[in-house]
Write a protein that holds these residues in place. Sequence first.
Motif, PDB file in Angstrom:
ATOM      1  N   GLY A 173       0.802  -1.221   0.000  1.00 17.17           N
ATOM      2  CA  GLY A 173       0.000   0.000   0.000  1.00 17.17           C
ATOM      3  C   GLY A 173       0.830   1.264   0.000  1.00 17.17           C
ATOM      4  N   GLU A 174       0.323   2.296   0.670  1.00 18.43           N
ATOM      5  CA  GLU A 174       0.934   3.626   0.652  1.00 18.43           C
ATOM      6  C   GLU A 174       1.492   3.982   2.016  1.00 18.43           C
ATOM      7  OE1 GLU A 174      -0.862   8.081   0.374  1.00 18.43           O
ATOM      8  OE2 GLU A 174      -1.243   6.836  -1.397  1.00 18.43           O
ATOM      9  N   GLU A 175       2.655   4.631   2.027  1.00 16.02           N
ATOM     10  CA  GLU A 175       3.240   5.156   3.257  1.00 16.02           C
ATOM     11  C   GLU A 175       3.724   6.579   3.000  1.00 16.02           C
ATOM     12  OE1 GLU A 175       6.154   3.057   5.502  1.00 16.02           O
ATOM     13  OE2 GLU A 175       5.124   1.112   5.338  1.00 16.02           O
ATOM     14  N   THR A 176       3.563   7.427   4.012  1.00 13.61           N
ATOM     15  CA  THR A 176       4.001   8.816   3.932  1.00 13.61           C
ATOM     16  C   THR A 176       4.975   9.087   5.067  1.00 13.61           C
ATOM     17  OG1 THR A 176       1.904   9.510   2.957  1.00 13.61           O
ATOM     18  CG2 THR A 176       3.247  11.220   3.959  1.00 13.61           C
ATOM     19  N   VAL A 177       6.032   9.822   4.762  1.00 13.76           N
ATOM     20  CA  VAL A 177       7.051  10.107   5.767  1.00 13.76           C
ATOM     21  C   VAL A 177       7.584  11.520   5.559  1.00 13.76           C
ATOM     22  CG1 VAL A 177       8.915   9.173   4.330  1.00 13.76           C
ATOM     23  CG2 VAL A 177       9.187   9.206   6.814  1.00 13.76           C
ATOM     24  N   GLU A 178       8.027  12.146   6.639  1.00 11.37           N
ATOM     25  CA  GLU A 178       8.699  13.453   6.577  1.00 11.37           C
ATOM     26  C   GLU A 178      10.113  13.259   7.121  1.00 11.37           C
ATOM     27  OE1 GLU A 178       6.600  17.075   7.677  1.00 11.37           O
ATOM     28  OE2 GLU A 178       4.769  15.878   7.944  1.00 11.37           O
ATOM     29  N   PRO A 179      11.070  12.927   6.267  1.00  7.16           N
ATOM     30  CA  PRO A 179      12.429  12.652   6.737  1.00  7.16           C
ATOM     31  C   PRO A 179      13.130  13.928   7.192  1.00  7.16           C
ATOM     32  CG  PRO A 179      12.382  12.694   4.354  1.00  7.16           C
ATOM     33  CD  PRO A 179      10.958  12.829   4.808  1.00  7.16           C
ATOM     34  N   PRO A 180      14.131  13.806   8.069  1.00  4.30           N
ATOM     35  CA  PRO A 180      14.891  14.985   8.471  1.00  4.30           C
ATOM     36  C   PRO A 180      15.712  15.527   7.298  1.00  4.30           C
ATOM     37  CG  PRO A 180      15.590  13.015   9.701  1.00  4.30           C
ATOM     38  CD  PRO A 180      14.546  12.585   8.747  1.00  4.30           C
ATOM     39  N   VAL A 181      15.501  16.797   6.967  1.00  8.60           N
ATOM     40  CA  VAL A 181      16.147  17.419   5.808  1.00  8.60           C
ATOM     41  C   VAL A 181      17.318  18.278   6.288  1.00  8.60           C
ATOM     42  CG1 VAL A 181      15.845  19.040   3.900  1.00  8.60           C
ATOM     43  CG2 VAL A 181      14.049  17.385   4.432  1.00  8.60           C
ATOM     44  N   CYS A 182      18.492  18.077   5.668  1.00 10.70           N
ATOM     45  CA  CYS A 182      19.663  18.872   6.048  1.00 10.70           C
ATOM     46  C   CYS A 182      19.914  20.028   5.083  1.00 10.70           C
ATOM     47  CB  CYS A 182      20.906  17.992   6.159  1.00 10.70           C
ATOM     48  SG  CYS A 182      21.357  17.103   4.647  1.00 10.70           S
ATOM     49  N   VAL A 183      19.365  19.952   3.856  1.00 11.06           N
ATOM     50  CA  VAL A 183      19.499  21.045   2.879  1.00 11.06           C
ATOM     51  C   VAL A 183      18.189  21.160   2.107  1.00 11.06           C
ATOM     52  CG1 VAL A 183      20.667  21.896   0.818  1.00 11.06           C
ATOM     53  CG2 VAL A 183      21.995  20.731   2.575  1.00 11.06           C
ATOM     54  N   TRP A 184      17.694  22.404   1.997  1.00  9.00           N
ATOM     55  CA  TRP A 184      16.541  22.690   1.139  1.00  9.00           C
ATOM     56  C   TRP A 184      17.019  23.494  -0.059  1.00  9.00           C
ATOM     57  CZ3 TRP A 184      11.975  20.489   1.646  1.00  9.00           C
ATOM     58  CH2 TRP A 184      11.538  20.065   2.909  1.00  9.00           C
ATOM     59  N   SER A 185      16.428  23.249  -1.214  1.00  8.62           N
ATOM     60  CA  SER A 185      16.718  24.064  -2.386  1.00  8.62           C
ATOM     61  C   SER A 185      15.529  23.994  -3.342  1.00  8.62           C
ATOM     62  CB  SER A 185      17.979  23.570  -3.099  1.00  8.62           C
ATOM     63  OG  SER A 185      18.172  24.290  -4.313  1.00  8.62           O
ATOM     64  N   ASP A 186      15.315  25.099  -4.082  1.00 11.72           N
ATOM     65  CA  ASP A 186      14.266  25.087  -5.103  1.00 11.72           C
ATOM     66  C   ASP A 186      14.816  24.697  -6.464  1.00 11.72           C
ATOM     67  OD1 ASP A 186      15.707  27.331  -5.745  1.00 11.72           O
ATOM     68  OD2 ASP A 186      13.995  28.698  -5.801  1.00 11.72           O
ATOM     69  N   ASN A 187      16.080  24.234  -6.495  1.00  7.10           N
ATOM     70  CA  ASN A 187      16.689  23.741  -7.734  1.00  7.10           C
ATOM     71  C   ASN A 187      17.568  22.550  -7.405  1.00  7.10           C
ATOM     72  OD1 ASN A 187      19.281  23.943  -9.703  1.00  7.10           O
ATOM     73  ND2 ASN A 187      17.378  24.386 -10.787  1.00  7.10           N
ATOM     74  N   VAL A 188      17.324  21.421  -8.089  1.00  9.43           N
ATOM     75  CA  VAL A 188      17.999  20.187  -7.718  1.00  9.43           C
ATOM     76  C   VAL A 188      19.472  20.177  -8.121  1.00  9.43           C
ATOM     77  CG1 VAL A 188      15.928  18.777  -7.663  1.00  9.43           C
ATOM     78  CG2 VAL A 188      17.130  19.083  -9.827  1.00  9.43           C
ATOM     79  N   ASP A 189      19.889  21.046  -9.038  1.00  8.32           N
ATOM     80  CA  ASP A 189      21.310  21.115  -9.376  1.00  8.32           C
ATOM     81  C   ASP A 189      22.158  21.464  -8.150  1.00  8.32           C
ATOM     82  OD1 ASP A 189      21.883  20.561 -12.174  1.00  8.32           O
ATOM     83  OD2 ASP A 189      20.544  22.226 -12.620  1.00  8.32           O
ATOM     84  N   LEU A 190      21.608  22.323  -7.285  1.00  4.67           N
ATOM     85  CA  LEU A 190      22.384  22.753  -6.125  1.00  4.67           C
ATOM     86  C   LEU A 190      22.669  21.588  -5.177  1.00  4.67           C
ATOM     87  CD1 LEU A 190      22.065  26.019  -4.169  1.00  4.67           C
ATOM     88  CD2 LEU A 190      22.083  23.888  -2.890  1.00  4.67           C
TER      89      LEU A 190
END
Length: 305
Positions: free
Chosen positions: A213-230
């Motif tokens: 089935g389906e699972e949802t998770v909010e993993p701990p994020v160490c870097v946010w960016s609005d562009n995946v190249d970064l």
Amino acid sequence: MTKTLPDLEAWAIFAKVAEHGSFSRAARELGLSDPTVSKAIGRIEARLRVTLIARTSRRVSLTDAGRAALTRATRILAEGEAIEEEAGEHASVPRGRVRVSAPLSFGIGYLGATLPGFLEAYPEIIVDFALSDRKIDLVAEGFDMALRIATLDDSSMLSRRLSTVRLLLVAAPGYVERHGMPRRPSDLAGHRALGYSGSTSRGVWRFRHASLGEETVEPPVCVWSDNVDLTMPALLAGQGLAIMPEFMVWNELRNGRLDMAMPGWSVDPLGLHLVMPASPLRPLRVQVLIDYLARELAHTPWARA
């Protein structure tokens, strides 16, 4: 009382001035004098008894009334160009400017490679790309088309689906050696993540499994960016896991610099779409670019129909 016809030429000139943010640049593109352009704007302002463009010695900007009128004025300009191109004797030779919006990483990675062949085939077309992950308003901002990687929800636009874009959970082998490989989404709570802030479900990762089935998770994020190249260098250096579009990582997966995590679990894919204003008339220069990009981008190494 006799009703006069709308000043369509002046509205088209207004759209060009708004597009360029300059009377003189609009005049040069249209082959008109600066006074002719200024008088056209003055005619419709006098007729409506409102100011559409605020002028200073250094810049011009739209007033509230001008912004409200811009969408329809841009449509008037586009429809007029399409009518003349279809009706004119030169319709068989595509020429002129085509404005295209596209995502930044995808544009750099794939659109540039398509340009030499197109420019060779259509030397009289000028392609004007604007690369940004921002979702632009095609009509209000004067674009002929946009490439979008998304699940489309705007029914006012015409769209052409080119391919499926899978979203893959990936990690570098070095990360897996230090932290282990997650087996199911709940395991991600103990891992480090690199997050894409441009997602509508920021920070929420949703996975599906054929039998579990389906699972949802909010993993701990160490870097946010609005562009995946970064975040790509950090991903390759083993600083975290990330959900990445397949076109960004297919080569790294092939050469072993990245590994897929949780292969039995999948993220809902997106589509690569060409999106266009819903107009019954489309200039030939726009149509040939649409057809060319559709052919070229449907056969990239990662593309899935």
